[in-house]
Motif scaffolding. Structure first.
Motif, mmCIF file in Angstrom:
data_model
loop_
_atom_site.group_PDB
_atom_site.id
_atom_site.type_symbol
_atom_site.label_atom_id
_atom_site.label_comp_id
_atom_site.label_asym_id
_atom_site.label_seq_id
_atom_site.Cartn_x
_atom_site.Cartn_y
_atom_site.Cartn_z
ATOM 1 N N GLN A 67 18.709 -47.028 -15.833
ATOM 2 C CA GLN A 67 17.369 -47.593 -15.971
ATOM 3 C C GLN A 67 16.396 -46.901 -15.020
ATOM 4 O OE1 GLN A 67 16.599 -49.935 -18.112
ATOM 5 N NE2 GLN A 67 18.075 -51.649 -18.118
ATOM 6 N N VAL B 203 15.521 -43.413 -16.185
ATOM 7 C CA VAL B 203 14.570 -43.439 -17.299
ATOM 8 C C VAL B 203 13.172 -43.711 -16.751
ATOM 9 C CG1 VAL B 203 13.843 -44.723 -19.337
ATOM 10 C CG2 VAL B 203 16.237 -44.129 -19.046
ATOM 11 N N TRP B 204 13.146 -44.687 -15.835
ATOM 12 C CA TRP B 204 11.852 -45.020 -15.233
ATOM 13 C C TRP B 204 11.266 -43.786 -14.515
ATOM 14 C CZ3 TRP B 204 9.492 -45.088 -10.474
ATOM 15 C CH2 TRP B 204 8.302 -45.822 -10.388
ATOM 16 N N ALA C 20 11.853 -40.691 -15.211
ATOM 17 C CA ALA C 20 11.375 -39.741 -16.224
ATOM 18 C C ALA C 20 9.971 -40.127 -16.679
ATOM 19 C CB ALA C 20 12.346 -39.730 -17.397
ATOM 20 N N MET C 21 9.800 -41.441 -16.919
ATOM 21 C CA MET C 21 8.495 -41.919 -17.357
ATOM 22 C C MET C 21 7.434 -41.663 -16.290
ATOM 23 S SD MET C 21 9.072 -45.454 -19.415
ATOM 24 C CE MET C 21 9.386 -46.335 -17.928
ATOM 25 N N THR C 22 7.826 -41.968 -15.051
ATOM 26 C CA THR C 22 6.869 -41.841 -13.963
ATOM 27 C C THR C 22 6.450 -40.379 -13.777
ATOM 28 O OG1 THR C 22 8.049 -43.667 -12.954
ATOM 29 C CG2 THR C 22 6.455 -42.543 -11.576
ATOM 30 N N ALA D 196 6.485 -38.145 -16.117
ATOM 31 C CA ALA D 196 5.641 -37.820 -17.266
ATOM 32 C C ALA D 196 4.206 -38.251 -16.990
ATOM 33 C CB ALA D 196 6.183 -38.508 -18.518
ATOM 34 N N LEU D 197 4.116 -39.450 -16.395
ATOM 35 C CA LEU D 197 2.806 -40.001 -16.065
ATOM 36 C C LEU D 197 2.085 -39.101 -15.051
ATOM 37 C CD1 LEU D 197 1.338 -42.599 -16.893
ATOM 38 C CD2 LEU D 197 2.159 -43.616 -14.765
ATOM 39 N N ASP E 125 11.668 -55.292 -23.330
ATOM 40 C CA ASP E 125 12.785 -54.748 -22.544
ATOM 41 C C ASP E 125 13.059 -55.743 -21.440
ATOM 42 O OD1 ASP E 125 14.424 -53.266 -20.718
ATOM 43 O OD2 ASP E 125 13.743 -51.436 -21.728
ATOM 44 N N ALA F 229 14.529 -55.217 -18.603
ATOM 45 C CA ALA F 229 14.355 -54.655 -17.259
ATOM 46 C C ALA F 229 12.864 -54.514 -16.967
ATOM 47 C CB ALA F 229 15.040 -53.307 -17.165
ATOM 48 N N LEU G 192 11.232 -53.151 -14.675
ATOM 49 C CA LEU G 192 10.826 -51.807 -14.263
ATOM 50 C C LEU G 192 10.426 -50.975 -15.476
ATOM 51 C CD1 LEU G 192 10.921 -50.261 -11.492
ATOM 52 C CD2 LEU G 192 13.078 -49.304 -12.289
ATOM 53 N N LEU G 193 11.314 -50.988 -16.500
ATOM 54 C CA LEU G 193 11.065 -50.183 -17.685
ATOM 55 C C LEU G 193 9.952 -50.767 -18.537
ATOM 56 C CD1 LEU G 193 14.536 -48.952 -18.917
ATOM 57 C CD2 LEU G 193 12.898 -47.923 -17.365
ATOM 58 N N GLY H 175 6.746 -50.018 -16.780
ATOM 59 C CA GLY H 175 6.541 -48.568 -16.772
ATOM 60 C C GLY H 175 6.130 -48.058 -18.144
ATOM 61 N N LEU H 176 6.856 -48.558 -19.170
ATOM 62 C CA LEU H 176 6.584 -48.132 -20.538
ATOM 63 C C LEU H 176 5.193 -48.590 -20.962
ATOM 64 C CD1 LEU H 176 8.337 -46.585 -22.490
ATOM 65 C CD2 LEU H 176 9.158 -48.741 -23.435
ATOM 66 N N ARG I 237 2.660 -49.149 -19.041
ATOM 67 C CA ARG I 237 1.667 -48.342 -18.338
ATOM 68 C C ARG I 237 1.521 -46.966 -18.991
ATOM 69 N NH1 ARG I 237 1.804 -47.102 -11.861
ATOM 70 N NH2 ARG I 237 3.607 -45.872 -12.448
ATOM 71 N N LEU I 238 2.675 -46.376 -19.292
ATOM 72 C CA LEU I 238 2.711 -45.039 -19.878
ATOM 73 C C LEU I 238 1.991 -45.011 -21.235
ATOM 74 C CD1 LEU I 238 4.151 -42.397 -18.986
ATOM 75 C CD2 LEU I 238 5.928 -42.964 -20.624
ATOM 76 N N LYS J 254 16.232 -43.615 -24.834
ATOM 77 C CA LYS J 254 15.194 -43.934 -23.854
ATOM 78 C C LYS J 254 14.709 -42.677 -23.129
ATOM 79 C CE LYS J 254 15.883 -48.772 -22.732
ATOM 80 N NZ LYS J 254 16.365 -49.732 -21.740
ATOM 81 N N VAL K 108 11.236 -40.697 -23.452
ATOM 82 C CA VAL K 108 9.926 -41.019 -22.874
ATOM 83 C C VAL K 108 9.496 -39.936 -21.881
ATOM 84 C CG1 VAL K 108 10.198 -43.494 -23.171
ATOM 85 C CG2 VAL K 108 10.899 -42.422 -21.032
#
Lengths: 595, 216
Positions: free
Chosen positions: A420, A423-424, A426-428, A430-431, B7, B9, B11-12, B15-16, B18-19, B107, B110
């Motif tokens: 998790q 993944v977070w 990766a997203m961050t 990307a941001l 989700d 979690a 955090l995700l 985060g998602l 926001r993204l 996932k 992303v």
């Protein structure tokens, strides 16, 4: 190799024996008493032939008790049945003294007229054990003794011989004063209680028959029935005495016949037991037969006529019992319907026979055990093998389960944790990438977040790998890892570890988890104030001892923790022993081969 | 385009949210489990529901079951299921609910924000999206026991995979740097070789291809 020996489970040892000299004295006494009673009877006024018959019957009955008593005594010297019967036979002659014209002899005869009934009560109620084991039986025999002695002597001081005992008899030597009312009242109470006692005993005997196990029925049937008939007859004949009416003379005959038949019944039972011993011969033949495996338990059950008989085999290393299929057996508690007899070979217990409590014939058990001794030993080895096999299977299954559970736990930890977070991340990232051009400050703050997250992800992965195989164990070996455990334990731990540097990794890992689990258990359950951990290597084996001074009482089958340890240790061919007596701390000893 | 994100979690989820917000979507609801998801979908009628496959209470396939429920009750809402694992059977099951407005992605995707954004939009516009790893797995497991698939050329297999991922002819042409009519020619060959019925829409085509690949 010496033959097997049998030890009764109650640890009873026989000190009282039967010898021929004792028998001769008893026999002589019986003869004297018989002659005396015949002489006294012949002194009577009745018709000569009737008197002769009566005297003959009296002697015959008395002697049959004495004779079968002596026979029983010699066959089963540890049982009280023989002595009880001899006593009944001797006491049986005492009422004849009342036929005497001498006041003193007459009085003695009257005073002792019912004593044989006490012996009879003892015989019936203690059959076939020869001992009064049940409290109810003791109370009943006590009541009989009270009625035949204390109450008997209570009315005699007030009884005028002619008025109360018999018309035309000699004077009552015990008479202090004449009080017909008092004497009669006590006498009637004695009879009333006697009726009550007799009926109670009859009911008890009938119920005992109903509830008897097959073996007990076999062993006691004739005696129980003769006893019940005798007491029923006794109740009715006392009622006859009380009312002064002859309701039924049948009762008198029943009582007399049953009383006379009892020695025959006892002898019949004895013969039956003798026949049972003959079954041993059959057993030996069965066990010796080639080409087929005899079911030992069934064979012994047949030989001892106890279908419920079970054999529990003894495992000396673990001090426990298993059945013929290797399943654990709990031995019956003393005092129940089952009794145990330990069979030993070379002084070591091999097996325990769990049998009907009515089976108290030690000589028979002894012979059966001797006949089956070698087979028992073989069966024990087979049972031990089966038990080990099923333990092994169970342990293997548990290891697989534990492995699966561990995988699930790992998967969950990784999925919910590191994965998790990554993944977070990766997203961050990307941001941050999208912001980089237009908003460099924003991008920098997002990157800081990402770095912090990465740090905690690494932390988490570290904890996870630590649980798989502690880093210190990998890097610096068992000694350092145990020292780490010592420092982390909430309880003070004294560690003495002398370890070579070249222990195999699987031994080190197992040893580490044994100590870790033992320390965790101690901290959780023992309420100990300190723990000692001792490790040495000798004869190519690593020996671990973990001992606390806590409350003890841990059981080997207990928590999954201890079982898990056992599985782990035994999977490596090691041995583990748990000693945890309540109040004496807990001691875990483990031996792991280093080969 | 209006979105709901589910989700468990936090955090995700955040985060998602926001993204996607950053990417220009209108994130109208964040849900921690299936119940919350249904509430948001019922209230906002979003264009797309992005759903984690594992959610409370059993942490197995709640996302998949929620997708089925949404397909049945709110057919206008497209579904994009996110998973941390490649589970071809789940993907096939999901597509069989109706390939239009349906997607299944790992996932990890992303991380490529542009690609992810495009996938969300494609699902929201009624297209299909299947994660390349899933397609790869399907093709691999099919290839070992399938002759027709063996007879396809490497290029044709690329086209097949792209079709399975839900790309349009134009999308395929762009990815493989070939002309659109070449793509059509390849597709004709593939359908003939695999004896698939010719489909008139892209999402039916996805279903046909995926079903073929998944057949045992």
């Amino acid at each position: 190799m010496s033959g097997p020996t049998v030890v009764p489970s109650d640890g009873r040892t026989s000190t009282r024996g039967f010898d021929k000299g004792g028998g001769a004295i008893v026999a002589t006494t019986a003869v004297i008493l018989a002659v005396a009673s015949v002489l006294l009877r012949l002194d009577d006024d009745g018709t000569a032939w009737a008197v002769a018959v009566s005297a003959g019957v009296t002697v015959l009955v008395g002697w049959s008790y004495v004779g079968s008593g002596l026979a029983a005594w010699s066959q089963e010297p540890t049982s009280n049945l023989g002595p009880a019967m001899v006593a009944i036979g001797l006491l049986w002659f005492l009422p004849c003294l009342a036929e005497s014209g001498e006041s003193a002899v007459f009085t003695l005869g009257v005073a002792a007229e019912n004593l044989y009934l006490v012996g009879f009560g003892y015989l019936i109620l203690s059959f076939p054990d020869g001992r009064l084991t049940r409290p109810g039986d003791r109370v009943l025999v006590g009541i009989a003794a009270f009625l035949c002695t204390v109450v008997q002597l209570a009315w005699m001081p007030f009884a005028d011989s002619d008025a109360i005992i018999c018309d035309g008899c000699p004077d009552n030597a015990l008479q202090l004063t004449r009080a017909d009312g008092v004497a009669d009242a006590i006498l009637q109470s004695q009879r009333g209680l006697g009726v009550l006692f007799s009926l109670l005993t009859t009911m008890l005997l009938v119920r005992r028959w109903q509830r008897a196990s097959p073996a007990l029925r076999r062993a006691a049937a004739p005696v129980l029935w003769a006893g019940a008939a005798m007491y029923l007859g006794l109740a009715v004949s006392i009622l006859n005495d009380m009312t002064g009416e002859q309701w039924t003379t049948v009762a008198e005959s029943v009582r007399g016949s049953a009383f006379a038949a009892l020695p025959v019944a006892v002898v019949a039972v004895m013969i039956q037991r003798g026949l049972a011993r003959g079954a041993i011969a059959q057993l030996v033949i069965e066990l010796g037969a080639d080409g087929r495996r005899v079911d030992l338990q069934d064979a012994l059950a047949r030989a001892l006529h106890d279908p419920g008989l079970r054999i529990a085999y003894f495992f000396p290393t673990e001090q426990r019992y298993v059945d013929r299929d290797g399943a654990p057996v709990r031995l019956p508690q003393p005092g129940g319907g089952r009794r145990t007899t330990i069979v030993q070979r070379d002084g070591e217990p091999v097996a325990v026979l769990v049998h009907d409590a009515a089976l108290r014939d030690d000589a028979l058990l002894d012979s059966v055990s001797a006949a089956a001794g070698l087979s028992l030993e073989n069966e024990r080895l087979r049972a031990e093998l089966l038990a080990r096999l099923s333990e092994l299977q169970a342990s293997r299954a548990r290891l697989v389960e534990a492995g699966d559970a561990e995988r699930t736990r790992l998967e969950r930890n990784l999925h919910d944790g590191a994965q998790q977070r990554l993944v977070w991340l990766a997203m961050t990232l990307a941001l941050a990438e999208t912001r980089l051009r237009d908003d460099p400050d924003g991008a920098a703050s997002v990157l800081r977040e990402a770095r912090d997250e990465l740090t905690s992800t690494l932390e988490e992965l570290r904890t996870l790998t630590q649980g798989l195989r502690p880093a210190v164990l990998v890097e610096r070996g068992l000694g350092a890892a145990l020292d780490e455990l010592r420092r982390r334990s909430p309880l003070p731990v004294a560690l003495t570890a002398t370890l070579p540097p070249d222990l195999p990794p699987h031994v080190e890992t197992a040893a580490y988890f044994v100590v870790s689990e033992a320390l965790t258990n101690a901290a959780k359950h023992s309420r100990a104030s300190s723990i000692e951990v001792h490790t040495t290597v000798s004869d190519g084996a690593l020996c671990l001892t973990i001992e606390d001074d806590g409350v003890g009482g841990a059981v080997p089958e207990g928590g999954s923790g201890i079982r898990g340890l056992r599985d782990r240790v035994e999977a490596l061919g090691g041995r583990i022993r748990l000693t945890s007596e309540a109040g004496h701390g807990t001691r875990v000893e483990v031996q792991l081969s280093c080969d | 385009m209006r979105l709901v994100v589910a989700d468990d979690a936090v955090l995700l989820r955040e985060g998602l949210g926001r993204l996607l917000d950053e990417a220009g979507f209108d994130v109208v609801g964040l849900a921690a489990d299936a119940e919350e998801l249904f509430t948001h979908v019922a209230a906002h009628k979003p264009d797309v529901a992005i759903v984690d496959i594992r959610m409370p209470p059993t942490f197995t396939d709640e996302g998949l079951r929620a997708a089925r429920e949404i397909k049945a009750s709110w057919p206008a809402t497209a579904i994009l299921v996110l998973s941390q694992h490649v589970q071809a059977s789940y993907a096939v099951e999901l597509l069989s609910l109706g390939a239009s407005g349906t997607g299944y992605l790992l996932k990890d995707r992303v991380a490529d924000l542009g690609e992810f954004e495009a996938n969300v939009r494609r699902v929201g516009e009624g297209g299909s999206v299947l994660d390349p790893s899933v397609v790869e797995e399907l093709v691999e497991q099919r290839r070992t026991k399938n002759e027709p698939l063996e007879r396809l050329s490497a290029r044709e297999r690329d086209v097949l995979a792209a079709m399975a991922e839900g790309l349009t002819n134009k999308g395929i042409a762009e990815r493989l740097f070939i002309a659109e009519h070449t793509v059509e020619k390849h597709i004709g060959n593939i359908f003939a070789a695999l004896q698939l019925p010719v489909s008139d829409s892209d999402h039916r085509r996805v279903l046909a291809v995926v079903t073929y690949l998944d057949a045992h």
